[in-house]
Design a protein around this motif. Structure first.
Motif, mmCIF file in Angstrom:
data_model
loop_
_atom_site.group_PDB
_atom_site.id
_atom_site.type_symbol
_atom_site.label_atom_id
_atom_site.label_comp_id
_atom_site.label_asym_id
_atom_site.label_seq_id
_atom_site.Cartn_x
_atom_site.Cartn_y
_atom_site.Cartn_z
ATOM 1 N N ALA A 175 52.614 -23.635 59.068
ATOM 2 C CA ALA A 175 52.255 -23.896 57.680
ATOM 3 C C ALA A 175 53.348 -23.430 56.731
ATOM 4 O O ALA A 175 53.650 -24.084 55.735
ATOM 5 C CB ALA A 175 50.929 -23.222 57.344
ATOM 6 N N ARG A 221 54.926 -26.186 54.061
ATOM 7 C CA ARG A 221 54.459 -26.139 52.678
ATOM 8 C C ARG A 221 55.439 -26.761 51.689
ATOM 9 O O ARG A 221 55.061 -27.085 50.566
ATOM 10 C CB ARG A 221 54.162 -24.692 52.261
ATOM 11 C CG ARG A 221 52.769 -24.269 52.629
ATOM 12 C CD ARG A 221 52.249 -23.087 51.824
ATOM 13 N NE ARG A 221 50.975 -22.672 52.344
ATOM 14 C CZ ARG A 221 50.813 -21.729 53.272
ATOM 15 N NH1 ARG A 221 51.856 -21.085 53.725
ATOM 16 N NH2 ARG A 221 49.617 -21.427 53.716
ATOM 17 N N ASP A 224 56.531 -29.601 51.855
ATOM 18 C CA ASP A 224 55.990 -30.947 51.671
ATOM 19 C C ASP A 224 54.497 -30.808 51.423
ATOM 20 O O ASP A 224 53.682 -30.936 52.329
ATOM 21 C CB ASP A 224 56.267 -31.797 52.920
ATOM 22 C CG ASP A 224 55.662 -33.195 52.827
ATOM 23 O OD1 ASP A 224 55.191 -33.562 51.739
ATOM 24 O OD2 ASP A 224 55.652 -33.894 53.852
ATOM 25 N N GLN A 225 54.114 -30.536 50.158
ATOM 26 C CA GLN A 225 52.742 -30.169 49.852
ATOM 27 C C GLN A 225 51.752 -31.256 50.222
ATOM 28 O O GLN A 225 50.695 -30.994 50.785
ATOM 29 C CB GLN A 225 52.613 -29.836 48.358
ATOM 30 C CG GLN A 225 51.290 -29.180 47.984
ATOM 31 C CD GLN A 225 51.068 -27.847 48.692
ATOM 32 O OE1 GLN A 225 52.011 -27.119 48.955
ATOM 33 N NE2 GLN A 225 49.824 -27.542 49.017
ATOM 34 N N SER A 226 52.089 -32.516 49.911
ATOM 35 C CA SER A 226 51.141 -33.592 50.200
ATOM 36 C C SER A 226 50.959 -33.745 51.711
ATOM 37 O O SER A 226 49.845 -33.954 52.198
ATOM 38 C CB SER A 226 51.629 -34.908 49.594
ATOM 39 O OG SER A 226 52.885 -35.277 50.144
ATOM 40 N N PHE A 248 51.373 -31.354 53.963
ATOM 41 C CA PHE A 248 50.640 -30.184 54.438
ATOM 42 C C PHE A 248 49.148 -30.336 54.157
ATOM 43 O O PHE A 248 48.313 -30.025 55.001
ATOM 44 C CB PHE A 248 51.183 -28.924 53.774
ATOM 45 C CG PHE A 248 50.396 -27.691 54.097
ATOM 46 C CD1 PHE A 248 50.472 -27.125 55.364
ATOM 47 C CD2 PHE A 248 49.559 -27.110 53.161
ATOM 48 C CE1 PHE A 248 49.736 -25.994 55.687
ATOM 49 C CE2 PHE A 248 48.817 -25.987 53.470
ATOM 50 C CZ PHE A 248 48.914 -25.424 54.736
ATOM 51 N N GLU A 249 48.807 -30.808 52.970
ATOM 52 C CA GLU A 249 47.392 -30.982 52.627
ATOM 53 C C GLU A 249 46.729 -32.009 53.544
ATOM 54 O O GLU A 249 45.572 -31.852 53.935
ATOM 55 C CB GLU A 249 47.263 -31.396 51.160
ATOM 56 C CG GLU A 249 47.595 -30.268 50.181
ATOM 57 C CD GLU A 249 47.609 -30.741 48.743
ATOM 58 O OE1 GLU A 249 47.433 -31.958 48.498
ATOM 59 O OE2 GLU A 249 47.796 -29.882 47.849
ATOM 60 N N GLY A 250 47.473 -33.058 53.895
ATOM 61 C CA GLY A 250 46.931 -34.048 54.810
ATOM 62 C C GLY A 250 46.660 -33.471 56.189
ATOM 63 O O GLY A 250 45.620 -33.755 56.799
ATOM 64 N N HIS A 276 46.051 -30.299 56.813
ATOM 65 C CA HIS A 276 44.943 -29.354 56.702
ATOM 66 C C HIS A 276 43.604 -30.094 56.707
ATOM 67 O O HIS A 276 42.639 -29.648 57.346
ATOM 68 C CB HIS A 276 45.090 -28.529 55.424
ATOM 69 C CG HIS A 276 44.058 -27.453 55.292
ATOM 70 N ND1 HIS A 276 43.981 -26.384 56.169
ATOM 71 C CD2 HIS A 276 43.034 -27.285 54.406
ATOM 72 C CE1 HIS A 276 42.978 -25.596 55.822
ATOM 73 N NE2 HIS A 276 42.388 -26.124 54.767
ATOM 74 N N ALA A 277 43.559 -31.227 56.009
ATOM 75 C CA ALA A 277 42.331 -32.032 56.014
ATOM 76 C C ALA A 277 42.025 -32.538 57.419
ATOM 77 O O ALA A 277 40.862 -32.547 57.856
ATOM 78 C CB ALA A 277 42.473 -33.194 55.038
ATOM 79 N N TYR A 278 43.043 -32.939 58.126
ATOM 80 C CA TYR A 278 42.891 -33.390 59.511
ATOM 81 C C TYR A 278 42.352 -32.262 60.390
ATOM 82 O O TYR A 278 41.452 -32.459 61.215
ATOM 83 C CB TYR A 278 44.250 -33.883 60.000
ATOM 84 C CG TYR A 278 44.392 -34.086 61.485
ATOM 85 C CD1 TYR A 278 43.775 -35.148 62.128
ATOM 86 C CD2 TYR A 278 45.180 -33.221 62.243
ATOM 87 C CE1 TYR A 278 43.937 -35.344 63.492
ATOM 88 C CE2 TYR A 278 45.335 -33.413 63.598
ATOM 89 C CZ TYR A 278 44.719 -34.468 64.218
ATOM 90 O OH TYR A 278 44.888 -34.645 65.564
#
Length: 205
Positions: free
Chosen positions: A124, A128, A130-132, A134-136, A138-140
């Motif tokens: 992570a 981080r 690449d925020q978008s 990383f968020e994808g 995390h959602a996965y």
């Protein structure tokens, strides 16, 4: 007659080519799986900045093979992340099938989850930027693993082994907090502390 014989030879050649292609694809998949497992182990032991030659060596392949599958370190890190999420997701139902006690299955799954989280914290930090992206990821991670943890908790509750007042996401967050710092401190045993937490779920006798 000669044309028939030529056709037969061509068909055999095509069949041989197809067989060779399938074999190469199978070898490539095997190499990729081996590299992902080796990378995860090296990342846990030495951090995500470990030399890629260490990963290739552990996997028993050359650097060229590693770079063919993962041209950049970021590609490798993302692939390891997804590979470990899938391994964790698949392990939950398998443990429920093979373990007599749902609570024991939960405990074993949490051990695997801890191993993943120790790697994930290091991953992570790299991702981080690449925020978008990383968020994808995390959602996965949540979409795949929260239902698995819920299934394990529900089975343990149905067996009368654990208390009723804990949700999967709450447990996973608690385990996650216990893992913070484990990737940088070899003397910190996150598995042991997570086991204490899971033992605390037992229904009072």
């Amino acid at each position: 007659m000669r044309e028939v014989e030529d056709d037969a030879v061509n068909q055999r050649d095509k069949g041989g080519d197809a067989g060779d292609t399938a074999s190469r694809r199978k070898d490539a998949r095997r190499n990729k799986e081996t590299l992902l497992e080796a990378a995860a182990a090296v990342f846990v032991a030495s951090g995500v900045d470990a030399p890629v030659r260490d990963i290739a060596s552990r996997a028993g392949v050359g650097l060229g093979t590693l770079y063919r599958h993962f041209p950049t370190r970021a590609d490798l890190i993302i692939a390891v992340y997804r590979h470990q999420v899938e391994a964790c997701a698949e392990a939950g139902p398998a443990l429920l099938e093979s373990t007599p006690s749902p609570h024991d299955a939960l405990r074993q799954w949490i051990d695997l989850f801890v191993d993943f989280l120790v790697t994930k914290h290091g991953l992570a930090a790299v991702l981080r930027s690449d925020q978008s992206g990383f968020e994808g990821l995390h959602a996965y991670f949540l979409d795949r693993l929260v239902p698995v943890c819920t299934q394990l908790l529900d089975a343990a509750r149905a067996a009368g082994e654990i208390r009723e007042d804990i949700a999967a996401l709450t447990l996973m967050r608690g385990v996650g907090n216990l893992c913070i710092g484990a990737e940088t401190d070899p003397d910190y045993d996150a598995r042991r502390l997570a086991a204490v937490l899971v033992d605390g779920l037992r229904r009072p006798s």
